[in-house]
Design a protein around this motif. Structure first.
Motif, PDB file in Angstrom:
ATOM      1  N   THR A 244      35.176  11.743  24.238  1.00  0.00           N
ATOM      2  CA  THR A 244      34.207  10.297  23.647  1.00  0.00           C
ATOM      3  C   THR A 244      34.105   9.501  25.590  1.00  0.00           C
ATOM      4  OG1 THR A 244      36.190   9.779  21.930  1.00  0.00           O
ATOM      5  CG2 THR A 244      36.008   7.763  23.284  1.00  0.00           C
ATOM      6  N   LEU A 377      33.214   4.526  17.210  1.00  0.00           N
ATOM      7  CA  LEU A 377      34.373   4.283  17.060  1.00  0.00           C
ATOM      8  C   LEU A 377      34.812   5.696  16.871  1.00  0.00           C
ATOM      9  CD1 LEU A 377      36.339   1.747  15.373  1.00  0.00           C
ATOM     10  CD2 LEU A 377      34.536   2.320  13.927  1.00  0.00           C
ATOM     11  N   ASP A 378      34.081   5.823  16.949  1.00  0.00           N
ATOM     12  CA  ASP A 378      34.525   8.334  15.969  1.00  0.00           C
ATOM     13  C   ASP A 378      33.367   9.480  17.041  1.00  0.00           C
ATOM     14  OD1 ASP A 378      36.143   9.713  14.293  1.00  0.00           O
ATOM     15  OD2 ASP A 378      34.223   9.243  13.489  1.00  0.00           O
ATOM     16  N   HIS A 412      40.219  14.721  13.633  1.00  0.00           N
ATOM     17  CA  HIS A 412      39.970  13.875  15.019  1.00  0.00           C
ATOM     18  C   HIS A 412      38.747  14.915  15.562  1.00  0.00           C
ATOM     19  CE1 HIS A 412      42.221  10.761  15.354  1.00  0.00           C
ATOM     20  NE2 HIS A 412      43.164  11.239  15.253  1.00  0.00           N
ATOM     21  N   ARG A 554      39.985   1.450  17.034  1.00  0.00           N
ATOM     22  CA  ARG A 554      39.781   2.987  15.775  1.00  0.00           C
ATOM     23  C   ARG A 554      41.299   2.903  14.919  1.00  0.00           C
ATOM     24  NH1 ARG A 554      38.609   7.706  20.099  1.00  0.00           N
ATOM     25  NH2 ARG A 554      36.087   7.041  20.339  1.00  0.00           N
ATOM     26  N   VAL A 569      46.121   6.680  14.650  1.00  0.00           N
ATOM     27  CA  VAL A 569      45.328   7.138  15.949  1.00  0.00           C
ATOM     28  C   VAL A 569      46.708   6.802  16.894  1.00  0.00           C
ATOM     29  CG1 VAL A 569      44.592   5.459  17.709  1.00  0.00           C
ATOM     30  CG2 VAL A 569      43.494   5.818  15.288  1.00  0.00           C
TER      31      VAL A 569
END
Length: 637
Positions: A244, A377-378, A412, A554, A569
């Motif tokens: 990320t 976002l992911d 994840h 998220r 999350v």
């Protein structure tokens, strides 16, 4: 390779250290062997003391040599990477050589910025900008640069980690270049290049040791590692945040101005880019910090489009005369490319990006936006497609089974249909430690740490005779606690920002009554076995800030798809940190102590069970006197 072969090879490797394999280590080696042999994915939780490095290195080395394949091992930090490359991996390669018929070829892979640039040191790159680094020979940075030049004449590796003691980042920037700035095959001193030499060795190696920052580039930008058949990720719980971070880009007016200056130094006009920078400055000035749920406002979107177009025109002009521009052109191209990339991110399809405005870095109270940031976002898809596709993989850490289950971390990480293993730990957690939750305290507020919690902290530290590692959810809380304990207690209290972390940890180890307080980096990676850390205090459940844009987005995305956004999350984030923080207590079979959590929600909230199941299996209590009595007995002994 069969499980029996894995056992025999592990026994040989551990025997080289004068020991015998632990059961959890054997289970891990068998699971890794099966995953590599079947092109499968494995998620393996191996607690502290299991010996997980050898648990995955032994089957990895055997697989690579026997099949002629290439294995990449990634670790969370440069320090862990160095430990594996200089200690664990050479031992395994040497121990297994008689059985495998040859010694495995091993190599280290880091980004180019970690190596001295021979061409830059010879004057091949332009001098630093006047407003950046006024360096005099008697300044601290000047002295560091002199030492770097002396070291350059003796080093065989050019690797920053081999320079002891190290130098500041500003000094290192004078002798290194980023990957984008590197001339690569066009460099006139390519044969002397330290970075290029390391890459050539990595290309021929059976096992390559790298770090998560490199995986971040691999997943979000371009291929650095080349063809490989197996990926092993140690400290895999950190991979999502690293990817990320690597995929998060920011745009500022100063970035655009810097790109323009670099371009002008190559002799090119930048009127369009200068004008675009001023328009961006004006559009930002009309905005307040915060998340942009509907994308960029119209004026800001127009300014970003103008910046992108102007930067692309400058890049096009540079490329026409790239030979004449040389290294200065490469530096300018790198700056312009960075601007173009983030502009394209900001103009991407809304819904796949989280976009927000922020003040100047570190200025948390400002209401003036100075930066535009964009993050995915992911990242599960990125990990799956860019890192794991058509490869066998092993993801391992002491903290993967959150709430006693691998489901959350599997989602994840984008790992589908993984083989899972809880390899356990050699430690007897219920007999060695206590988990005390201060149920009687008020729920923590937003303003640092409460007076009631400070009273509780002081009582616990007095009972422990110091010997306390304080893990706080914010630097504000850590600083408040440090100041309060220094006033109330007659024992040394160190604060994370007082000095370099390595220096503070060493002082903490050397003096038993000393306490060490901090946030962020103290929660993981600190290894202090023995009586020094008999008490680990956690001030509150470390949920992400409710206004943190990426976590917020998220959470909303999970809720829209029908899931529980909070658990997926915020609770998952907190579980990882709690597991890591509580894991600082028991680091050896002789360790004893208490983990004290000053947040009653761990005992009273519905999600408390999920969080505690993620932590080491310490003996639980909410009885204050039980915790204080145990600490007093430990101190007396």
């Amino acid at each position: 390779m069969t499980s029996h072969d894995a056992d025999a090879l592990l026994e040989r490797a551990v025997g080289a250290l004068g020991g015998e394999p632990r059961e959890g280590q054997l289970e891990m080696a068998r699971a890794v062997t099966d995953a590599l042999g079947g092109d499968a994915h494995a998620l393996i939780q191996a607690g502290t003391g299991t010996g997980k490095s050898l648990g995955y290195l032994v089957p990895a080395v055997a697989h690579a040599v026997r099949t002629g394949s290439r294995v990449v091992v990634s670790t969370a930090t440069l320090a862990l990477q160095r430990q594996i490359f200089t200690k664990d991996l050479p031992l395994v390669a040497e121990a297994l050589a008689p059985e495998l018929g040859e010694r495995a070829r091993i190599a280290l892979f880091k980004g180019r910025g970690n190596y001295l640039c021979v061409h830059k040191m010879a004057g091949g790159y332009p001098e630093p900008e006047d407003d950046m680094l006024p360096i005099g020979p008697t300044s601290e940075i000047g002295r560091e640069v002199v030492r770097l030049n002396e070291w350059a004449d003796t080093t065989d590796t050019g690797d920053r980690d081999d320079l002891v003691p190290g130098v500041s980042g500003r000094a290192w920037a004078q002798v290194s270049v980023s990957g984008r700035e590197c001339l690569e095959s066009k460099c006139p001193v390519l044969e002397q290049c330290f970075s290029q030499r390391s890459r050539e060795e990595a290309a021929k190696a059976h096992v390559v040791v790298t770090n998560h920052a490199v995986l971040g580039v691999q997943a979000t930008s371009h291929d650095l590692l080349g063809e490989h058949d197996v990926l092993i990720v140690d400290e895999a719980h950190e991979l999502v945040s690293r990817i990320t971070s690597s995929a998060t880009h920011e745009l500022t007016v100063s970035m655009v101005d810097r790109a323009a200056r670099h371009t002008r130094r190559c002799g090119f006009a930048t009127e369009d880019l200068d004008r675009a920078a001023r328009h961006l400055d004006g559009a930002l000035g009309d905005c307040e910090p915060g998340r942009l749920r509907l994308g960029l406002p119209e004026a800001l979107a127009m300014a970003v489009a103008e910046v992108r177009a102007a930067a692309r025109r400058c890049m096009s002009e540079l490329q026409k005369k790239s030979e004449e521009a040389g290294a200065a052109g490469k530096v300018a191209g790198a700056s312009l490319g960075e601007v173009v990339d983030v502009c394209e991110d900001l103009q991407g399809e809304h819904g796949f990006q989280v976009i927000w405005l922020a003040p100047r870095d570190g200025d948390y109270d400002s209401q003036v936006a100075e930066r535009i940031l964009a993050a995915p976002l992911d990242v599960a898809g990125l990990i799956r497609e860019k890192l794991l596709d058509e490869k066998a993989s092993v993801m391992t850490s002491a903290t993967l089974a959150l709430g006693g289950d691998f489901g959350a971390i599997s989602r994840h990480l984008g790992v589908d249909h993984a083989v899972t293993l809880e390899a356990g730990s050699p430690f007897d957690y219920p007999r060695q430690g206590i988990l005390y939750v201060a149920k009687h305290l008020p729920k923590p507020g937003m303003g640092g740490i409460s007076e009631e919690a400070l009273d509780e902290l002081a009582a616990l530290i007095e009972a422990a005779g110091g010997r306390t590692l304080g893990l706080f959810s914010s630097h504000k809380a850590a600083q408040m606690a440090t100041e309060a304990m220094r006033e109330r207690l007659d024992m040394p209290v160190l604060y994370q920002l007082d000095d370099q972390l390595t220096t503070l940890v060493q002082r903490f180890k050397d003096d038993e009554p000393t306490c060490l307080f901090g946030s962020t980096s103290l929660w993981q990676g600190i290894d202090v076995p023995g009586r020094t850390a008999s008490l680990v205090v956690i001030d509150r459940i470390p949920f992400p800030r409710p206004d943190e844009p990426v976590a917020q987005a998220r959470t909303e995305a999970v809720a829209k798809s029908g899931g529980n956004g909070f658990m997926a999350v915020s609770a998952t984030h907190a579980a990882l940190l709690l597991a890591q923080g509580a894991g600082r207590l028991i680091r050896a079979s002789g360790d004893r102590g208490v983990v004290a959590v000053l947040d009653p929600r761990l005992a009273t909230a519905r999600y408390g069970g999920f969080l505690t199941r993620s932590m080491p299996d310490l003996w639980p209590t909410t009885d204050r006197e039980v915790a204080l009595g145990a600490l007093r007995r430990l101190t007396a002994s």
